[in-house]
Motif scaffolding. Structure first.
Motif, PDB file in Angstrom:
ATOM      1  N   LEU A  34      29.916  41.928  55.057  1.00 29.68           N
ATOM      2  CA  LEU A  34      29.342  40.608  55.282  1.00 29.68           C
ATOM      3  C   LEU A  34      28.639  40.465  56.630  1.00 29.68           C
ATOM      4  O   LEU A  34      28.140  39.394  56.946  1.00 29.68           O
ATOM      5  CB  LEU A  34      30.431  39.533  55.170  1.00 29.68           C
ATOM      6  N   HIS A  35      28.590  41.518  57.418  1.00 32.22           N
ATOM      7  CA  HIS A  35      27.986  41.395  58.747  1.00 32.22           C
ATOM      8  C   HIS A  35      26.497  41.082  58.693  1.00 32.22           C
ATOM      9  O   HIS A  35      26.001  40.315  59.497  1.00 32.22           O
ATOM     10  CB  HIS A  35      28.250  42.659  59.558  1.00 32.22           C
ATOM     11  N   THR A  36      25.759  41.678  57.743  1.00 27.80           N
ATOM     12  CA  THR A  36      24.317  41.404  57.664  1.00 27.80           C
ATOM     13  C   THR A  36      24.039  39.950  57.297  1.00 27.80           C
ATOM     14  O   THR A  36      23.248  39.295  57.973  1.00 27.80           O
ATOM     15  CB  THR A  36      23.638  42.371  56.678  1.00 27.80           C
ATOM     16  N   PRO A  37      24.682  39.390  56.249  1.00 27.93           N
ATOM     17  CA  PRO A  37      24.447  37.968  55.978  1.00 27.93           C
ATOM     18  C   PRO A  37      24.914  37.068  57.114  1.00 27.93           C
ATOM     19  O   PRO A  37      24.283  36.057  57.415  1.00 27.93           O
ATOM     20  CB  PRO A  37      25.257  37.695  54.713  1.00 27.93           C
ATOM     21  N   LEU A  38      25.993  37.441  57.770  1.00 28.32           N
ATOM     22  CA  LEU A  38      26.488  36.651  58.891  1.00 28.32           C
ATOM     23  C   LEU A  38      25.491  36.680  60.041  1.00 28.32           C
ATOM     24  O   LEU A  38      25.242  35.672  60.689  1.00 28.32           O
ATOM     25  CB  LEU A  38      27.848  37.174  59.350  1.00 28.32           C
ATOM     26  N   MET A  39      24.883  37.837  60.265  1.00 26.13           N
ATOM     27  CA  MET A  39      23.900  37.955  61.337  1.00 26.13           C
ATOM     28  C   MET A  39      22.669  37.107  61.024  1.00 26.13           C
ATOM     29  O   MET A  39      22.106  36.468  61.909  1.00 26.13           O
ATOM     30  CB  MET A  39      23.510  39.412  61.528  1.00 26.13           C
ATOM     31  N   SER A  40      22.263  37.066  59.754  1.00 29.87           N
ATOM     32  CA  SER A  40      21.130  36.218  59.380  1.00 29.87           C
ATOM     33  C   SER A  40      21.457  34.750  59.628  1.00 29.87           C
ATOM     34  O   SER A  40      20.609  33.990  60.085  1.00 29.87           O
ATOM     35  CB  SER A  40      20.785  36.431  57.908  1.00 29.87           C
ATOM     36  N   GLY A  41      22.683  34.368  59.340  1.00 28.31           N
ATOM     37  CA  GLY A  41      23.100  32.992  59.612  1.00 28.31           C
ATOM     38  C   GLY A  41      23.121  32.684  61.098  1.00 28.31           C
ATOM     39  O   GLY A  41      22.735  31.590  61.524  1.00 28.31           O
ATOM     40  N   GLY A  78      15.246  35.122  72.684  1.00 26.58           N
ATOM     41  CA  GLY A  78      15.591  36.545  72.754  1.00 26.58           C
ATOM     42  C   GLY A  78      16.677  36.918  71.764  1.00 26.58           C
ATOM     43  O   GLY A  78      16.603  37.951  71.099  1.00 26.58           O
ATOM     44  N   ASN A  79      17.685  36.068  71.650  1.00 24.96           N
ATOM     45  CA  ASN A  79      18.756  36.317  70.686  1.00 24.96           C
ATOM     46  C   ASN A  79      18.235  36.272  69.260  1.00 24.96           C
ATOM     47  O   ASN A  79      18.613  37.103  68.429  1.00 24.96           O
ATOM     48  CB  ASN A  79      19.871  35.277  70.860  1.00 24.96           C
ATOM     49  N   ALA A  80      17.412  35.288  68.945  1.00 27.34           N
ATOM     50  CA  ALA A  80      16.876  35.168  67.585  1.00 27.34           C
ATOM     51  C   ALA A  80      15.998  36.368  67.247  1.00 27.34           C
ATOM     52  O   ALA A  80      16.131  36.962  66.175  1.00 27.34           O
ATOM     53  CB  ALA A  80      16.092  33.870  67.437  1.00 27.34           C
ATOM     54  N   ALA A  81      15.102  36.744  68.143  1.00 26.56           N
ATOM     55  CA  ALA A  81      14.215  37.882  67.881  1.00 26.56           C
ATOM     56  C   ALA A  81      15.003  39.182  67.738  1.00 26.56           C
ATOM     57  O   ALA A  81      14.761  39.973  66.820  1.00 26.56           O
ATOM     58  CB  ALA A  81      13.182  38.008  68.999  1.00 26.56           C
ATOM     59  N   GLY A  82      15.959  39.394  68.632  1.00 23.09           N
ATOM     60  CA  GLY A  82      16.784  40.600  68.537  1.00 23.09           C
ATOM     61  C   GLY A  82      17.618  40.620  67.273  1.00 23.09           C
ATOM     62  O   GLY A  82      17.780  41.666  66.631  1.00 23.09           O
ATOM     63  N   GLY A  83      18.143  39.467  66.892  1.00 20.14           N
ATOM     64  CA  GLY A  83      18.946  39.395  65.671  1.00 20.14           C
ATOM     65  C   GLY A  83      18.129  39.695  64.431  1.00 20.14           C
ATOM     66  O   GLY A  83      18.579  40.402  63.529  1.00 20.14           O
ATOM     67  N   TYR A  84      16.907  39.154  64.381  1.00 23.93           N
ATOM     68  CA  TYR A  84      16.051  39.442  63.234  1.00 23.93           C
ATOM     69  C   TYR A  84      15.662  40.915  63.197  1.00 23.93           C
ATOM     70  O   TYR A  84      15.585  41.520  62.130  1.00 23.93           O
ATOM     71  CB  TYR A  84      14.802  38.562  63.244  1.00 23.93           C
ATOM     72  N   ALA A  85      15.430  41.512  64.352  1.00 23.66           N
ATOM     73  CA  ALA A  85      15.074  42.934  64.398  1.00 23.66           C
ATOM     74  C   ALA A  85      16.229  43.795  63.895  1.00 23.66           C
ATOM     75  O   ALA A  85      16.024  44.737  63.109  1.00 23.66           O
ATOM     76  CB  ALA A  85      14.679  43.335  65.815  1.00 23.66           C
ATOM     77  N   VAL A  86      17.440  43.470  64.325  1.00 21.23           N
ATOM     78  CA  VAL A  86      18.607  44.245  63.887  1.00 21.23           C
ATOM     79  C   VAL A  86      18.860  44.035  62.400  1.00 21.23           C
ATOM     80  O   VAL A  86      19.150  44.984  61.662  1.00 21.23           O
ATOM     81  CB  VAL A  86      19.851  43.859  64.725  1.00 21.23           C
ATOM     82  N   THR A  87      18.734  42.790  61.933  1.00 19.59           N
ATOM     83  CA  THR A  87      18.928  42.519  60.505  1.00 19.59           C
ATOM     84  C   THR A  87      17.899  43.269  59.672  1.00 19.59           C
ATOM     85  O   THR A  87      18.234  43.868  58.643  1.00 19.59           O
ATOM     86  CB  THR A  87      18.820  41.010  60.232  1.00 19.59           C
ATOM     87  N   ASP A  88      16.646  43.261  60.108  1.00 16.86           N
ATOM     88  CA  ASP A  88      15.603  43.982  59.392  1.00 16.86           C
ATOM     89  C   ASP A  88      15.896  45.473  59.353  1.00 16.86           C
ATOM     90  O   ASP A  88      15.725  46.125  58.326  1.00 16.86           O
ATOM     91  CB  ASP A  88      14.248  43.714  60.053  1.00 16.86           C
ATOM     92  N   ARG A  89      16.371  46.002  60.450  1.00 15.02           N
ATOM     93  CA  ARG A  89      16.696  47.434  60.511  1.00 15.02           C
ATOM     94  C   ARG A  89      17.853  47.769  59.576  1.00 15.02           C
ATOM     95  O   ARG A  89      17.825  48.784  58.877  1.00 15.02           O
ATOM     96  CB  ARG A  89      17.034  47.810  61.942  1.00 15.02           C
ATOM     97  N   MET A  90      18.860  46.899  59.557  1.00 15.97           N
ATOM     98  CA  MET A  90      20.001  47.144  58.673  1.00 15.97           C
ATOM     99  C   MET A  90      19.584  47.068  57.206  1.00 15.97           C
ATOM    100  O   MET A  90      19.998  47.894  56.389  1.00 15.97           O
ATOM    101  CB  MET A  90      21.114  46.137  58.965  1.00 15.97           C
ATOM    102  N   LEU A  91      18.762  46.092  56.865  1.00 11.27           N
ATOM    103  CA  LEU A  91      18.298  45.974  55.487  1.00 11.27           C
ATOM    104  C   LEU A  91      17.418  47.152  55.100  1.00 11.27           C
ATOM    105  O   LEU A  91      17.448  47.610  53.959  1.00 11.27           O
ATOM    106  CB  LEU A  91      17.563  44.652  55.291  1.00 11.27           C
ATOM    107  N   ALA A  92      16.630  47.656  56.040  1.00  7.49           N
ATOM    108  CA  ALA A  92      15.794  48.827  55.767  1.00  7.49           C
ATOM    109  C   ALA A  92      16.655  50.059  55.493  1.00  7.49           C
ATOM    110  O   ALA A  92      16.283  50.897  54.660  1.00  7.49           O
ATOM    111  CB  ALA A  92      14.852  49.088  56.938  1.00  7.49           C
ATOM    112  N   MET A  93      17.794  50.164  56.141  1.00  5.71           N
ATOM    113  CA  MET A  93      18.690  51.291  55.878  1.00  5.71           C
ATOM    114  C   MET A  93      19.189  51.238  54.441  1.00  5.71           C
ATOM    115  O   MET A  93      19.289  52.261  53.767  1.00  5.71           O
ATOM    116  CB  MET A  93      19.870  51.276  56.849  1.00  5.71           C
ATOM    117  N   PHE A  94      19.512  50.051  53.942  1.00  2.26           N
ATOM    118  CA  PHE A  94      19.982  49.933  52.569  1.00  2.26           C
ATOM    119  C   PHE A  94      18.853  50.214  51.581  1.00  2.26           C
ATOM    120  O   PHE A  94      19.067  50.847  50.565  1.00  2.26           O
ATOM    121  CB  PHE A  94      20.562  48.543  52.309  1.00  2.26           C
ATOM    122  N   GLN A  95      17.649  49.752  51.871  1.00  2.00           N
ATOM    123  CA  GLN A  95      16.518  49.988  50.982  1.00  2.00           C
ATOM    124  C   GLN A  95      16.146  51.460  50.940  1.00  2.00           C
ATOM    125  O   GLN A  95      15.840  51.989  49.886  1.00  2.00           O
ATOM    126  CB  GLN A  95      15.310  49.165  51.427  1.00  2.00           C
TER     127      GLN A  95
END
Length: 117
Positions: A34-41, A78-95
């Motif tokens: 649940l870390h990826t959905p939590l990070m998006s939130g 900075g937190n929002a941009a970094g969070g979106y970058a990390v979330t995108d990277r994590m989702l790319a790993m799954f894809q």
């Protein structure tokens, strides 16, 4: 006797420490899946921090208030941009793993088809 400003500062500090502890306890119990959905939130929450910081910055009348508003906008963005970058990277790993597995299946089907002919 304590002034209201001193008392308000202690109450604000108490609420800040209590919120930090509660957040630490809650996050520690979140399963890894649940870390990826939590990070998006949490990125959404940082967006609200940016809006609040902009409001504080626009309402600021002293240099101290302007500095606090600017810092809130800067850190929230900075937190929002970094969070979106990390979330995108994590989702790319799954894809990537899904596409690789699909590619392997297609390759196996092609090889099997080639053997029949």
């Amino acid at each position: 006797m304590n002034s209201p400003l001193q008392l308000g500062g202690f109450v604000a500090l108490y609420i800040f420490v209590l919120a930090g502890f509660a957040g630490w306890v809650i996050i520690a119990r979140v399963p890894a899946i649940l870390h990826t959905p939590l990070m998006s939130g949490s990125n959404f929450v940082h967006g609200i921090v940016v809006v609040g910081g902009l409001y504080a910055l626009l309402d600021a009348s002293t240099v101290q208030q302007q500095a606090i508003g600017f810092l809130a906008v800067l850190l929230g963005a900075g937190n929002a941009a970094g969070g979106y970058a990390v979330t995108d990277r994590m989702l790319a790993m799954f894809q990537a793993s899904t596409h690789k597995a699909a590619g392997r299946k297609r390759g196996a089907v092609k090889a099997l088809h080639a053997r029949k002919h």
